[in-house]
Write a protein that holds these residues in place. Sequence first.
Motif, mmCIF file in Angstrom:
data_model
loop_
_atom_site.group_PDB
_atom_site.id
_atom_site.type_symbol
_atom_site.label_atom_id
_atom_site.label_comp_id
_atom_site.label_asym_id
_atom_site.label_seq_id
_atom_site.Cartn_x
_atom_site.Cartn_y
_atom_site.Cartn_z
ATOM 1 N N GLN A 232 36.598 30.017 72.592
ATOM 2 C CA GLN A 232 36.741 29.348 71.297
ATOM 3 C C GLN A 232 37.625 28.101 71.382
ATOM 4 N N ARG A 233 37.430 27.196 70.446
ATOM 5 C CA ARG A 233 38.146 25.917 70.449
ATOM 6 C C ARG A 233 39.633 26.099 70.145
ATOM 7 N N ASP A 236 40.544 26.686 66.468
ATOM 8 C CA ASP A 236 40.269 28.035 65.981
ATOM 9 C C ASP A 236 41.277 29.046 66.523
ATOM 10 N N ARG A 268 33.965 29.235 62.431
ATOM 11 C CA ARG A 268 34.362 28.185 63.363
ATOM 12 C C ARG A 268 34.650 26.880 62.633
ATOM 13 N N SER A 269 35.707 26.206 63.075
ATOM 14 C CA SER A 269 36.206 25.028 62.367
ATOM 15 C C SER A 269 35.246 23.847 62.440
ATOM 16 N N GLY A 275 31.204 33.556 63.475
ATOM 17 C CA GLY A 275 31.177 34.148 64.812
ATOM 18 C C GLY A 275 31.854 35.506 64.816
ATOM 19 N N ARG A 343 37.566 26.184 77.664
ATOM 20 C CA ARG A 343 36.376 26.656 76.938
ATOM 21 C C ARG A 343 35.131 26.532 77.806
ATOM 22 N N GLY A 365 29.151 29.373 69.867
ATOM 23 C CA GLY A 365 28.888 28.993 68.483
ATOM 24 C C GLY A 365 27.757 28.020 68.306
#
Length: 409
Positions: A232-233, A236, A268-269, A275, A343, A365
């Motif tokens: 994930q980023r 997030d 997710r932003s 997710g 990531r 995502g």
Amino acid sequence: MARRPEDPPVIAPKDGLRQRRRSDGEWRIWWEPTKRQREIGAKPVEFQARQPGHAQREATRLANEWSARAEGKPVTARRDGRSTSALIEDYRRSRHYTQLRETTRRSYDTDLRAIEDKWGPQPVSLFDPVMMDQWYDALLTAKSVTRARAILTMMRTLLKHAERRGWRTKGSNPARDLDMQRPEGRSRVGTWAELDALLDACRQLARGSDAAGRITWRGMRLAILLTTLAGQRQTDVREAKPDGFGSAMMQLAGMPAPRRIWVWALIRSKRQNEGQIGLHPMIVPALRLQLRLAADGPGTLIWDQATGNPLSKRLMWDRWQKIRDLAAETVPSVTTIQWRDLRRTFGNLARAGGADKSDVADVLGNTADTDATLAKIYMEPQVATTWRAATAIARPAPVEQETPKRRKA
């Protein structure tokens, strides 16, 4: 007789209107404010060389308007003279800007400032494809491919807003069909040795800190795990809430019996899609500890223990720099790894472990269902795909050395 391209524009050199031949043979024609006009905010305005009559009229209007401003006289703006600065101001008031996430607005603001610095007084109606293409060439000379593309993409968005507001004719966006270069994609991925060095650096920093510092560096260790092993980023991870994590007994396809699966449920932003990530077992011990600590935190899973506030992007970057510098003392290649590479490392490790591309994409995502709703119920199909991708990550087995055979006497 038609004017040839090499001929200069037919203009009267007054009211600040100027012309100059460029190195490529094209003519530049623009209005140049006086020193006093610059002091009160006036900026140069570009015109099209093939419309010298319009340029002369606009130069006279601008000269009169800014002279009046300099003398403190009231100025009545023309109804059709909407400037780029006015368009930017209108865009910032619109829902197309205000409903964006704060991090996205900050990124847009950087590009909007670059546009306003260049074109602020320029009437929105005067932009055309030639002007945009020439500006893009100039940006490529002065900036990176990435920055040039970002600024022109923002200009495209801004002029689309001008069409929505009726400031330009619908379908007239001059930045819409620009042929822009794509920056080379970054392909750096981390190795197990680099990941171990980063995690060990977090442990060392925690051991050398007070109680608050230990919580700080343990949180950063978890952040690295969630990015590298859950894909994930950073945003997030930084903004993750404790109530987004939980466990449930599930029997997924291929399991002989139900087992407890830890899941991270989030919106997710970047894409605002849902997710539900089945978590790798390596994450669970650090996660369970942080969840207990989060009861006394400000509402996020990871936070700044010194101030008691959620982590800012700047502070997280500073901590990452310290972790990476310390890790590089044992594994020098860590120096070149960036957070976003973690990531990408997830996808690389999952694919190397045999995970299907679609399973990996579901974790990242890129193919998650944007219409699904989340009501504290884990959706088994998505958990199954993300858990398969996460648990495909495994350390390579140590190479066993063959024992030499004894010679017979």
